[in-house]
Design a protein around this motif. Structure first.
Motif, short mmCIF file in Angstrom:
data_model
loop_
_atom_site.label_atom_id
_atom_site.label_comp_id
_atom_site.label_asym_id
_atom_site.label_seq_id
_atom_site.Cartn_x
_atom_site.Cartn_y
_atom_site.Cartn_z
N TYR A 185 7.94 -19.52 -69.79
CA TYR A 185 6.67 -20.09 -70.26
C TYR A 185 6.45 -21.54 -69.80
CZ TYR A 185 6.55 -16.04 -73.38
OH TYR A 185 6.56 -14.77 -73.88
N SER A 186 7.08 -21.97 -68.70
CA SER A 186 6.88 -23.33 -68.21
C SER A 186 5.65 -23.45 -67.31
CB SER A 186 8.12 -23.82 -67.46
OG SER A 186 8.37 -22.98 -66.34
N HIS A 187 5.02 -22.32 -66.93
CA HIS A 187 3.81 -22.33 -66.13
C HIS A 187 2.64 -21.81 -66.98
CE1 HIS A 187 5.94 -23.32 -62.48
NE2 HIS A 187 6.79 -22.35 -62.72
N ASN A 188 1.46 -22.32 -66.71
CA ASN A 188 0.28 -21.92 -67.47
C ASN A 188 -0.58 -20.88 -66.75
OD1 ASN A 188 0.81 -23.69 -69.62
ND2 ASN A 188 -0.09 -25.41 -68.48
N GLU A 189 -0.28 -20.61 -65.48
CA GLU A 189 -1.12 -19.69 -64.73
C GLU A 189 -1.12 -18.29 -65.36
OE1 GLU A 189 1.17 -21.53 -63.38
OE2 GLU A 189 0.38 -22.68 -61.68
N GLU A 190 -2.29 -17.70 -65.35
CA GLU A 190 -2.36 -16.30 -65.77
C GLU A 190 -1.85 -15.42 -64.64
OE1 GLU A 190 -5.67 -14.84 -68.21
OE2 GLU A 190 -6.64 -16.75 -67.76
N PHE A 191 -1.30 -14.28 -64.99
CA PHE A 191 -0.75 -13.39 -63.97
C PHE A 191 -1.26 -11.97 -64.19
CE2 PHE A 191 2.15 -13.94 -67.48
CZ PHE A 191 2.47 -12.64 -67.82
N PHE A 192 -0.98 -11.11 -63.24
CA PHE A 192 -1.47 -9.74 -63.32
C PHE A 192 -0.31 -8.77 -63.15
CE2 PHE A 192 -2.01 -11.30 -59.00
CZ PHE A 192 -1.44 -10.30 -58.22
N HIS A 193 -0.51 -7.57 -63.68
CA HIS A 193 0.50 -6.51 -63.58
C HIS A 193 0.01 -5.40 -62.65
CE1 HIS A 193 2.96 -8.14 -66.79
NE2 HIS A 193 1.89 -8.23 -67.56
N LEU A 194 0.92 -4.86 -61.88
CA LEU A 194 0.64 -3.68 -61.07
C LEU A 194 1.57 -2.56 -61.54
CD1 LEU A 194 0.37 -5.27 -57.49
CD2 LEU A 194 -1.50 -4.58 -59.01
N PRO A 195 1.15 -1.77 -62.53
CA PRO A 195 2.01 -0.66 -62.98
C PRO A 195 2.10 0.43 -61.91
CG PRO A 195 -0.13 -0.58 -64.08
CD PRO A 195 -0.11 -1.85 -63.28
N GLY A 196 3.14 1.24 -62.01
CA GLY A 196 3.35 2.29 -61.03
C GLY A 196 2.25 3.34 -61.05
N ARG A 197 1.81 3.76 -59.86
CA ARG A 197 0.77 4.78 -59.74
C ARG A 197 1.39 6.18 -59.85
NH1 ARG A 197 0.71 1.98 -55.36
NH2 ARG A 197 1.00 3.84 -54.07
N VAL A 198 0.72 7.03 -60.62
CA VAL A 198 1.24 8.36 -60.91
C VAL A 198 0.39 9.43 -60.22
CG1 VAL A 198 1.73 10.06 -62.72
CG2 VAL A 198 2.15 7.62 -63.14
N LEU A 199 1.05 10.41 -59.64
CA LEU A 199 0.40 11.65 -59.21
C LEU A 199 0.92 12.75 -60.12
CD1 LEU A 199 -1.25 13.55 -57.41
CD2 LEU A 199 0.71 13.62 -55.84
N HIS A 200 0.03 13.33 -60.92
CA HIS A 200 0.42 14.38 -61.88
C HIS A 200 -0.11 15.72 -61.36
CE1 HIS A 200 1.22 15.60 -66.25
NE2 HIS A 200 0.74 16.69 -65.66
N VAL A 201 0.81 16.59 -60.96
CA VAL A 201 0.47 17.92 -60.45
C VAL A 201 0.82 18.93 -61.54
CG1 VAL A 201 0.84 19.62 -58.62
CG2 VAL A 201 0.97 17.17 -58.10
#
Length: 293
Positions: free
Chosen positions: A98-114
């Motif tokens: 928590y020493s940086h204030n920048e907001e960040f983004f998440h890239l969750p894993g992409r799913v292929l459901h067959v």
């Protein structure tokens, strides 16, 4: 009794333990009517003499659905708790304590459901959306999955692959370790093999495979990270979603303890198992909100 396609029924010989949808009715050479059944909440396929079936009325179905909803809600609650802890841990790591204030983004894993069942596929897609997992869903009959999986992987390029539908073990067809005694396990196994021929590494493509009573050991040997069903029990229609959601939201630098994946599912270790696997979530920064100007 007269049973028609679309009826929700139970088997008298099994004391109506599982509710099924009638998907087909066939007449044998000696005049018996045999119904082909798909589990209404579990990924089980069965056949039964129509004389053994009872059509379940709406009151009983609603009563069972209410109990089922309570189980699903509990699993979802536990998953959300886990997810919140994962997010907080990831934020702490990504911002150097928590020493940086920048907001960040998440890239969750992409799913292929067959999925071999279009109704179950829709149930799963709704839960993926509720949880926030990016997913593409494709309905493919179990027997067609091995030949189609290559083109689907090339088209969607997923991080996580789910191969599921319906299955069942039949004692009269062979011993429990004989894959030919299972309805669709051999199709799931070949699909996993074909997928692994495209992406061999277990951490580059995470695979869940199987359905109710599936041949767990063969699926793991074929290259699945997680599979059903170690104790040859029925698995819930939504169990694959909870497994892959956990993987999707776990950072790629962390290894997932198998029990941590299984404990929030509805079937747990009797119906599901797997091998140690890396997560696939990636975090980036800075996150810039789009300006309306």
């Amino acid at each position: 009794m007269h049973v028609k396609i679309g009826d929700v029924v139970g088997r008298q010989s099994y004391k109506l333990d599982v509710l099924f949808r009638v998907i087909d009715v066939k007449t044998t050479a000696d005049g018996e009517q045999i119904a082909i059944l798909y589990g209404d909440e579990v990924r089980l396929i069965a056949d039964a003499n129509c004389s053994d079936l009872v059509v379940v009325d709406e009151i009983e179905r609603n009563s069972r659905k209410l109990k089922e909803k309570e189980r699903i809600d509990q699993s979802y609650f536990l998953f959300r708790q886990d997810y919140q802890l994962l997010r907080e841990k990831q934020e702490y790591t990504a911002t150097s304590s928590y020493s940086h204030n920048e907001e960040f983004f998440h890239l969750p894993g992409r799913v292929l459901h067959v999925d071999g069942d279009p109704l179950y596929l829709q149930k799963c897609l709704s839960l993926y959306e509720k949880i926030g997992v990016p997913v593409n869903g494709v309905h493919v009959q179990e027997k067609e999955m091995p030949e189609k999986i290559g083109e689907l992987l090339a088209k969607y390029r997923p991080d996580i692959l789910v191969i599921t539908g319906h299955d069942a073990y039949s004692k009269h067809k062979g011993e429990v370790d004989d894959i030919n005694a299972y309805r669709h396990s051999k199709h799931f196994v070949q699909t996993v093999r074909n997928a692994r021929s495209k992406v061999p590494h277990l951490d580059q493509l995470v695979i869940f495979a199987g359905a109710c009573q599936s041949h767990f050991e063969s699926l793991i040997r074929a290259g699945a990270n997680f599979a059903s069903s170690p104790s040859r029990v029925n698995i819930h229609a939504l169990d694959p979603v909870y497994i892959v959601a956990k993987i999707s939201f776990t950072p790629f630098v962390e290894r997932i303890n198998v029990w941590d994946v299984l404990r929030n599912t509805l079937t747990r270790e009797k119906g599901l198992g797997g091998v140690e696997t890396k997560g696939v979530l990636r975090t980036g920064m800075p996150f810039r909100k789009h300006s309306s100007q």
